[in-house]
Every structure is written in C-alpha cells, then in structure tokens.
Design a protein around this motif. Sequence first.
Motif, PDB file in Angstrom:
ATOM      1  N   ILE A  26      48.313  48.715  30.175  1.00  0.00           N
ATOM      2  CA  ILE A  26      47.249  48.952  29.041  1.00  0.00           C
ATOM      3  C   ILE A  26      45.988  48.702  29.741  1.00  0.00           C
ATOM      4  CG2 ILE A  26      46.476  47.804  27.057  1.00  0.00           C
ATOM      5  CD1 ILE A  26      49.272  47.208  26.167  1.00  0.00           C
ATOM      6  N   THR A  27      45.934  48.010  30.613  1.00  0.00           N
ATOM      7  CA  THR A  27      44.577  47.630  31.250  1.00  0.00           C
ATOM      8  C   THR A  27      44.195  48.675  32.196  1.00  0.00           C
ATOM      9  OG1 THR A  27      44.890  45.202  31.152  1.00  0.00           O
ATOM     10  CG2 THR A  27      43.532  46.098  32.872  1.00  0.00           C
ATOM     11  N   GLY A  28      45.201  49.264  32.749  1.00  0.00           N
ATOM     12  CA  GLY A  28      45.061  50.466  33.805  1.00  0.00           C
ATOM     13  C   GLY A  28      44.353  51.495  33.078  1.00  0.00           C
ATOM     14  N   PHE A  29      45.040  51.767  31.832  1.00  0.00           N
ATOM     15  CA  PHE A  29      44.644  53.074  31.191  1.00  0.00           C
ATOM     16  C   PHE A  29      43.227  52.820  30.379  1.00  0.00           C
ATOM     17  CE2 PHE A  29      49.376  54.155  30.724  1.00  0.00           C
ATOM     18  CZ  PHE A  29      49.108  55.327  31.370  1.00  0.00           C
ATOM     19  N   ILE A  30      43.119  51.477  29.926  1.00  0.00           N
ATOM     20  CA  ILE A  30      41.378  51.202  29.471  1.00  0.00           C
ATOM     21  C   ILE A  30      40.639  51.481  30.557  1.00  0.00           C
ATOM     22  CG2 ILE A  30      40.129  49.471  28.519  1.00  0.00           C
ATOM     23  CD1 ILE A  30      42.643  48.185  27.055  1.00  0.00           C
ATOM     24  N   LEU A  31      41.011  50.973  31.726  1.00  0.00           N
ATOM     25  CA  LEU A  31      39.845  51.032  32.818  1.00  0.00           C
ATOM     26  C   LEU A  31      39.535  52.496  33.251  1.00  0.00           C
ATOM     27  CD1 LEU A  31      41.063  47.750  34.850  1.00  0.00           C
ATOM     28  CD2 LEU A  31      38.762  48.425  34.198  1.00  0.00           C
ATOM     29  N   LEU A  32      40.702  53.393  33.448  1.00  0.00           N
ATOM     30  CA  LEU A  32      40.615  54.586  33.763  1.00  0.00           C
ATOM     31  C   LEU A  32      39.750  55.362  32.522  1.00  0.00           C
ATOM     32  CD1 LEU A  32      43.892  55.331  35.611  1.00  0.00           C
ATOM     33  CD2 LEU A  32      41.649  54.937  36.569  1.00  0.00           C
ATOM     34  N   ILE A  33      40.184  55.231  31.379  1.00  0.00           N
ATOM     35  CA  ILE A  33      39.356  55.977  30.261  1.00  0.00           C
ATOM     36  C   ILE A  33      37.846  55.521  30.155  1.00  0.00           C
ATOM     37  CG2 ILE A  33      39.101  55.975  27.774  1.00  0.00           C
ATOM     38  CD1 ILE A  33      42.408  55.981  27.741  1.00  0.00           C
ATOM     39  N   ASP A  34      37.715  54.041  30.671  1.00  0.00           N
ATOM     40  CA  ASP A  34      36.346  53.924  30.503  1.00  0.00           C
ATOM     41  C   ASP A  34      35.622  54.505  31.751  1.00  0.00           C
ATOM     42  OD1 ASP A  34      33.896  52.473  29.858  1.00  0.00           O
ATOM     43  OD2 ASP A  34      34.491  50.543  30.742  1.00  0.00           O
ATOM     44  N   ALA A  35      36.227  54.644  32.710  1.00  0.00           N
ATOM     45  CA  ALA A  35      35.651  55.069  34.087  1.00  0.00           C
ATOM     46  C   ALA A  35      35.304  56.561  33.669  1.00  0.00           C
ATOM     47  CB  ALA A  35      36.432  55.189  35.305  1.00  0.00           C
ATOM     48  N   ALA A  36      35.991  57.491  33.218  1.00  0.00           N
ATOM     49  CA  ALA A  36      36.194  58.568  32.973  1.00  0.00           C
ATOM     50  C   ALA A  36      34.874  59.045  31.946  1.00  0.00           C
ATOM     51  CB  ALA A  36      37.480  59.382  32.559  1.00  0.00           C
TER      52      ALA A  36
ATOM     53  N   LEU B 203      38.956  52.047  40.831  1.00  0.00           N
ATOM     54  CA  LEU B 203      40.023  51.496  41.754  1.00  0.00           C
ATOM     55  C   LEU B 203      40.863  50.403  41.318  1.00  0.00           C
ATOM     56  CD1 LEU B 203      40.357  50.890  44.879  1.00  0.00           C
ATOM     57  CD2 LEU B 203      38.685  48.931  44.632  1.00  0.00           C
ATOM     58  N   THR B 204      40.452  49.557  40.180  1.00  0.00           N
ATOM     59  CA  THR B 204      41.106  48.621  39.576  1.00  0.00           C
ATOM     60  C   THR B 204      41.985  49.086  38.561  1.00  0.00           C
ATOM     61  OG1 THR B 204      39.202  47.952  38.137  1.00  0.00           O
ATOM     62  CG2 THR B 204      39.450  46.776  40.062  1.00  0.00           C
ATOM     63  N   GLY B 205      41.759  50.221  38.384  1.00  0.00           N
ATOM     64  CA  GLY B 205      42.348  50.957  36.886  1.00  0.00           C
ATOM     65  C   GLY B 205      43.773  51.597  37.686  1.00  0.00           C
ATOM     66  N   ALA B 206      43.375  51.963  38.975  1.00  0.00           N
ATOM     67  CA  ALA B 206      44.547  52.639  39.759  1.00  0.00           C
ATOM     68  C   ALA B 206      45.631  51.394  40.424  1.00  0.00           C
ATOM     69  CB  ALA B 206      44.247  53.553  40.817  1.00  0.00           C
ATOM     70  N   PHE B 207      45.047  50.339  40.511  1.00  0.00           N
ATOM     71  CA  PHE B 207      45.773  49.235  41.051  1.00  0.00           C
ATOM     72  C   PHE B 207      46.577  48.636  39.801  1.00  0.00           C
ATOM     73  CE2 PHE B 207      42.885  48.005  44.768  1.00  0.00           C
ATOM     74  CZ  PHE B 207      43.499  49.051  45.701  1.00  0.00           C
TER      75      PHE B 207
ATOM     76  N   LEU C 247      50.653  48.255  39.610  1.00  0.00           N
ATOM     77  CA  LEU C 247      51.542  47.024  39.025  1.00  0.00           C
ATOM     78  C   LEU C 247      52.066  47.333  37.904  1.00  0.00           C
ATOM     79  CD1 LEU C 247      48.969  44.361  40.192  1.00  0.00           C
ATOM     80  CD2 LEU C 247      50.728  45.179  41.463  1.00  0.00           C
ATOM     81  N   GLY C 248      51.786  48.102  37.118  1.00  0.00           N
ATOM     82  CA  GLY C 248      52.641  48.180  36.008  1.00  0.00           C
ATOM     83  C   GLY C 248      53.894  49.218  35.999  1.00  0.00           C
ATOM     84  N   ILE C 249      54.138  49.751  37.167  1.00  0.00           N
ATOM     85  CA  ILE C 249      55.244  50.478  37.294  1.00  0.00           C
ATOM     86  C   ILE C 249      56.381  49.456  37.164  1.00  0.00           C
ATOM     87  CG2 ILE C 249      56.586  51.991  38.996  1.00  0.00           C
ATOM     88  CD1 ILE C 249      53.902  53.015  39.824  1.00  0.00           C
ATOM     89  N   PRO C 250      57.632  49.629  36.418  1.00  0.00           N
ATOM     90  CA  PRO C 250      58.374  48.707  36.125  1.00  0.00           C
ATOM     91  C   PRO C 250      59.148  47.851  37.619  1.00  0.00           C
ATOM     92  CG  PRO C 250      58.782  50.225  34.691  1.00  0.00           C
ATOM     93  CD  PRO C 250      57.567  50.768  35.636  1.00  0.00           C
ATOM     94  N   LEU C 251      59.836  48.440  38.404  1.00  0.00           N
ATOM     95  CA  LEU C 251      60.177  47.603  39.484  1.00  0.00           C
ATOM     96  C   LEU C 251      59.372  47.698  40.764  1.00  0.00           C
ATOM     97  CD1 LEU C 251      63.926  49.458  39.550  1.00  0.00           C
ATOM     98  CD2 LEU C 251      63.431  47.131  38.755  1.00  0.00           C
ATOM     99  N   LEU C 252      58.718  48.751  40.878  1.00  0.00           N
ATOM    100  CA  LEU C 252      57.657  48.702  41.948  1.00  0.00           C
ATOM    101  C   LEU C 252      56.801  47.614  41.653  1.00  0.00           C
ATOM    102  CD1 LEU C 252      56.672  49.870  44.707  1.00  0.00           C
ATOM    103  CD2 LEU C 252      55.298  51.468  43.258  1.00  0.00           C
ATOM    104  N   GLY C 253      56.221  47.532  40.539  1.00  0.00           N
ATOM    105  CA  GLY C 253      55.093  46.488  40.353  1.00  0.00           C
ATOM    106  C   GLY C 253      55.675  45.124  40.687  1.00  0.00           C
ATOM    107  N   ALA C 254      56.745  44.861  39.981  1.00  0.00           N
ATOM    108  CA  ALA C 254      57.515  43.575  40.126  1.00  0.00           C
ATOM    109  C   ALA C 254      57.649  43.257  41.462  1.00  0.00           C
ATOM    110  CB  ALA C 254      58.547  43.541  39.446  1.00  0.00           C
ATOM    111  N   SER C 255      58.164  44.052  42.153  1.00  0.00           N
ATOM    112  CA  SER C 255      58.360  44.030  43.762  1.00  0.00           C
ATOM    113  C   SER C 255      56.983  43.510  44.493  1.00  0.00           C
ATOM    114  CB  SER C 255      59.114  45.410  44.291  1.00  0.00           C
ATOM    115  OG  SER C 255      60.372  45.468  43.702  1.00  0.00           O
TER     116      SER C 255
END
Length: 95
Positions: A82-92, A10-14, A18-26
């Motif tokens: 970076i954090t999102g990928f770390i969390l998703l890799i750890d969860a997998a 869940l936190t990895g996906a979030f 938030l890391g998507i350039p314009l969408l996350g900033a918005s």
Amino acid sequence: MDLSNTMKWLTGAFELLLGIPLLGASIVLGFGYGPLGIMLILHIITLLICRREMTGTTGSIFGIVTSIIAVIPFVGMVMHLITGFILLIDAARSR
C-alpha cells in the motif's frame, strides 16, 4: 526533478520490493529486521525534504507507520505494498 520527488520514487520502489511475499520477508528476516530501520530513516528524511519543498507528505507518513508495524508478518507485507503504491502515485502526480 526535485529531490522530494526522487526520494518518493526511491522509497516507493523499496517499499514494493519489501512487499513481495517471499522475497520481502527473506530480505527483512535475513538482515535481522535492519531493512525496516533503514526504511524508517529514509521515510523520515523524505518527510523532512517534502516539508521543506512543500510537497505531499502522505506517502512518507504511511512509510513511517509501515516501518514500525511491519514486524507483524502479513500486515507488514500488505502495508509495504500500500505504501509503495501511495509513494509512486504521489511521485507520478508531482511531475
């Protein structure tokens, strides 16, 4: 699936959202930096659950740091990714 693994997904996906350039900033700017506070709380909760279940805490620690320094525009975007990928890799790997 245990609770710590679910929270990592869940936190990895979030974080990736938030890391998507314009969408996350918005999202962050549109809600007055509130999502960073929410993510900080979610990462602290995930860290506590991971400690209780004795699973990896690296992603949650990165998430806490990211939530704090994400007010810096481009640094925040990179850290969210970076954090999102770390969390998703750890969860997998925890399956």
